[in-house]
Motif scaffolding. Structure first.
Motif, PDB file in Angstrom:
ATOM      1  N   THR A  64       5.892   3.811  -0.355  1.00 53.42           N
ATOM      2  CA  THR A  64       6.649   5.001  -0.732  1.00 53.42           C
ATOM      3  C   THR A  64       6.056   6.208  -0.015  1.00 53.42           C
ATOM      4  O   THR A  64       4.969   6.127   0.574  1.00 53.42           O
ATOM      5  CB  THR A  64       6.585   5.237  -2.241  1.00 53.42           C
ATOM      6  N   TYR A  65       6.746   7.331  -0.082  1.00 55.19           N
ATOM      7  CA  TYR A  65       6.221   8.528   0.571  1.00 55.19           C
ATOM      8  C   TYR A  65       4.892   8.963  -0.055  1.00 55.19           C
ATOM      9  O   TYR A  65       4.043   9.567   0.619  1.00 55.19           O
ATOM     10  CB  TYR A  65       7.248   9.663   0.547  1.00 55.19           C
ATOM     11  N   GLN A  66       4.702   8.632  -1.339  1.00 54.53           N
ATOM     12  CA  GLN A  66       3.437   8.982  -1.973  1.00 54.53           C
ATOM     13  C   GLN A  66       2.276   8.148  -1.453  1.00 54.53           C
ATOM     14  O   GLN A  66       1.141   8.621  -1.383  1.00 54.53           O
ATOM     15  CB  GLN A  66       3.522   8.802  -3.493  1.00 54.53           C
ATOM     16  N   SER A  67       2.552   6.889  -1.075  1.00 55.59           N
ATOM     17  CA  SER A  67       1.473   5.996  -0.636  1.00 55.59           C
ATOM     18  C   SER A  67       1.317   5.935   0.874  1.00 55.59           C
ATOM     19  O   SER A  67       0.265   5.516   1.369  1.00 55.59           O
ATOM     20  CB  SER A  67       1.701   4.584  -1.189  1.00 55.59           C
ATOM     21  N   TYR A  68       2.316   6.334   1.613  1.00 62.67           N
ATOM     22  CA  TYR A  68       2.254   6.222   3.074  1.00 62.67           C
ATOM     23  C   TYR A  68       1.173   7.153   3.631  1.00 62.67           C
ATOM     24  O   TYR A  68       1.242   8.376   3.479  1.00 62.67           O
ATOM     25  CB  TYR A  68       3.592   6.574   3.704  1.00 62.67           C
ATOM     26  N   GLY A  69       0.185   6.556   4.267  1.00 60.27           N
ATOM     27  CA  GLY A  69      -0.870   7.344   4.903  1.00 60.27           C
ATOM     28  C   GLY A  69      -1.579   8.292   3.968  1.00 60.27           C
ATOM     29  O   GLY A  69      -2.058   9.347   4.399  1.00 60.27           O
ATOM     30  N   PHE A 333      18.211   3.090   7.966  1.00 63.16           N
ATOM     31  CA  PHE A 333      18.375   4.307   7.166  1.00 63.16           C
ATOM     32  C   PHE A 333      18.241   4.022   5.673  1.00 63.16           C
ATOM     33  O   PHE A 333      17.757   4.872   4.923  1.00 63.16           O
ATOM     34  CB  PHE A 333      19.706   4.982   7.500  1.00 63.16           C
ATOM     35  N   GLN A 334      18.642   2.840   5.227  1.00 65.19           N
ATOM     36  CA  GLN A 334      18.400   2.491   3.830  1.00 65.19           C
ATOM     37  C   GLN A 334      16.906   2.406   3.552  1.00 65.19           C
ATOM     38  O   GLN A 334      16.427   2.842   2.501  1.00 65.19           O
ATOM     39  CB  GLN A 334      19.075   1.167   3.474  1.00 65.19           C
ATOM     40  N   SER A 335      16.158   1.852   4.500  1.00 62.53           N
ATOM     41  CA  SER A 335      14.716   1.752   4.323  1.00 62.53           C
ATOM     42  C   SER A 335      14.072   3.135   4.244  1.00 62.53           C
ATOM     43  O   SER A 335      13.161   3.360   3.434  1.00 62.53           O
ATOM     44  CB  SER A 335      14.098   0.946   5.469  1.00 62.53           C
ATOM     45  N   LEU A 336      14.552   4.069   5.075  1.00 60.17           N
ATOM     46  CA  LEU A 336      14.019   5.424   5.007  1.00 60.17           C
ATOM     47  C   LEU A 336      14.376   6.088   3.679  1.00 60.17           C
ATOM     48  O   LEU A 336      13.558   6.799   3.077  1.00 60.17           O
ATOM     49  CB  LEU A 336      14.535   6.257   6.182  1.00 60.17           C
ATOM     50  N   THR A 343      12.464   3.222  -4.727  1.00 60.65           N
ATOM     51  CA  THR A 343      12.365   1.780  -4.464  1.00 60.65           C
ATOM     52  C   THR A 343      11.168   1.412  -3.610  1.00 60.65           C
ATOM     53  O   THR A 343      10.461   0.446  -3.878  1.00 60.65           O
ATOM     54  CB  THR A 343      13.650   1.277  -3.777  1.00 60.65           C
ATOM     55  N   GLY A 344      10.929   2.161  -2.542  1.00 61.78           N
ATOM     56  CA  GLY A 344       9.883   1.818  -1.589  1.00 61.78           C
ATOM     57  C   GLY A 344      10.335   0.734  -0.627  1.00 61.78           C
ATOM     58  O   GLY A 344      11.415   0.157  -0.774  1.00 61.78           O
ATOM     59  N   VAL A 345       9.522   0.465   0.381  1.00 58.43           N
ATOM     60  CA  VAL A 345       9.859  -0.465   1.451  1.00 58.43           C
ATOM     61  C   VAL A 345       8.738  -1.486   1.603  1.00 58.43           C
ATOM     62  O   VAL A 345       7.567  -1.104   1.715  1.00 58.43           O
ATOM     63  CB  VAL A 345      10.056   0.272   2.796  1.00 58.43           C
TER      64      VAL A 345
END
Length: 371
Positions: A64-69, A333-336, A343-345
């Motif tokens: 998720t955007y919270q966990s990415y990097g 785009f669904q993944s983004l 949901t996360g990827v």
């Protein structure tokens, strides 16, 4: 992809059913949705809804955007202001790349995404520079089709430093998912190669002297397509011998030259596994030049699913062709959206691929299912 088209919708249910062009084509049907929980939409690929190769699943927590990097800013990629960059690796004179680019552009337009694009024309140094340029132009998230798996370190490092997520499609990159890149979206290359081995065994009564035309060294596609084939042969077909393996660099001209050399060095070759269609087309020319008949004297199996190769399946020059589906727009785009939503990827999102044989190739061409 419309955010409402998720794994439990009627469209996804149809995909899960694995609708087939023929009953024979259904034998290799696998799972249907991306491993991160996003399903391919009806637009993803008509061929993908018809015949599919096995999917791989990914384990572990979704990114998720919270966990990415360590965390990146939350974005709405459909707000008309957020710039999404797309880096294409190779010329759109290649049918795969043309279809891939068109799919990304069409889905961006459908969703109202502000998209900027660059094409590296098979130059990894240019791709690094272009990605850095898109960052300078204000791109806040990137979708990248890598030229190779190892060469994008500088661009990825800059994106990471600026907290810009990078989603890779069709090839992986060196690094860690949800840290150096969000995820990989693409085909199950290892599974494609297993199907190719099974197809070739079926065409040769499981007894053959095989030449492998392998892809460009240094990327995961070549590695997986080689290992999948060799492992399947070792596990199931003791009377199939790989007598030669040499790179044709995913190129038709190189494939033809290499095949000419291999036929001279190994006149007992009676089967060819080409890791992409361009090399298969080159092999066909080399076999003809050697005074032999492709499809009769020498059986050929290939991977990609371009129109000319599928036509060669119809003509009997190729035994079969396993599609590499380039229609990444909806899944990308669904993944983004999933990255920035709840949901996360997952680290691998596997797209559906077609499988073209003598039983279904003509119908696939007639129905416009081939790129």
């Amino acid at each position: 992809m419309n955010p409402t088209l998720r794994a439990k919708t009627p469209v996804a249910a149809l995909l899960a059913a694995g609708l087939c062009l023929t009953a024979a084509a259904c034998t290799n049907a696998g799972s249907t949705t991306a491993s991160g929980g996003s399903s391919a939409s009806a637009e993803n690929s008509a061929a993908a809804q018809q015949v599919v190769s096995p999917s791989a699943s990914a384990a572990g927590p979704a990114c998720t955007y919270q966990s990415y990097g360590g965390g990146v800013p939350k974005l709405d990629i459909t707000d008309g202001r957020t710039i999404v960059g797309f880096s294409q690796s190779e010329s759109t004179s290649n049918p795969f790349r043309a279809t891939e680019t068109s799919s990304i552009e069409a889905q961006a337009k459908k969703l109202g995404v502000k998209l900027i694009e660059r094409n590296a024309n098979a130059d990894v140094n240019a791709q690094n520079s272009q990605i850095e340029d898109m960052i300078a132009q204000g791109a806040k998230v990137l979708s990248v089709a890598p030229e190779n798996s190892d060469g994008l370190g500088p661009a990825l490092a800059q994106a990471k430093a600026k907290k810009i997520p990078v989603l890779t499609i069709d090839r992986t990159v060196t690094g860690s998912a949800c840290s150096d890149f969000v995820a990989f979206i693409g085909s199950n290359f290892y599974g494609q190669a297993q199907i190719a081995a099974d197809d070739l065994a079926g065409a040769t009564d499981s007894t053959a002297h095989v030449a492998i035309l392998s892809g460009t060294p240094g990327n995961n596609v070549s590695t997986d397509r080689t290992n999948g084939f060799l492992d399947e042969v070792k596990a199931k077909y003791p009377n199939i011998q790989v007598v030669a393996s040499q790179t044709g660099n995913f190129d038709q001209t190189d494939g033809q030259k290499v095949m000419e050399q291999l036929l001279q060095a190994h006149p007992d070759i009676n089967a060819v596994y080409a890791e992409n269609d361009e090399m298969a087309l080159g092999a066909i020319q080399a076999i003809r030049s050697a005074g032999k008949t492709p499809g009769k004297d020498i059986k050929i199996v290939s991977i990609d699913g371009i129109q000319q190769a599928v036509q060669d399946v119809v003509a009997g020059q190729l035994v079969a062709d396993i599609e590499t589906n380039p229609r990444f727009g909806p899944l990308a785009f669904q993944s983004l959206q999933d990255l920035y939503g709840g949901t996360g990827v997952q680290s691998k999102v596997i797209i559906k691929d077609g499988h073209f044989t003598s039983a279904n190739a003509q119908q696939a061409l007639a129905q416009g299912l081939v790129y």
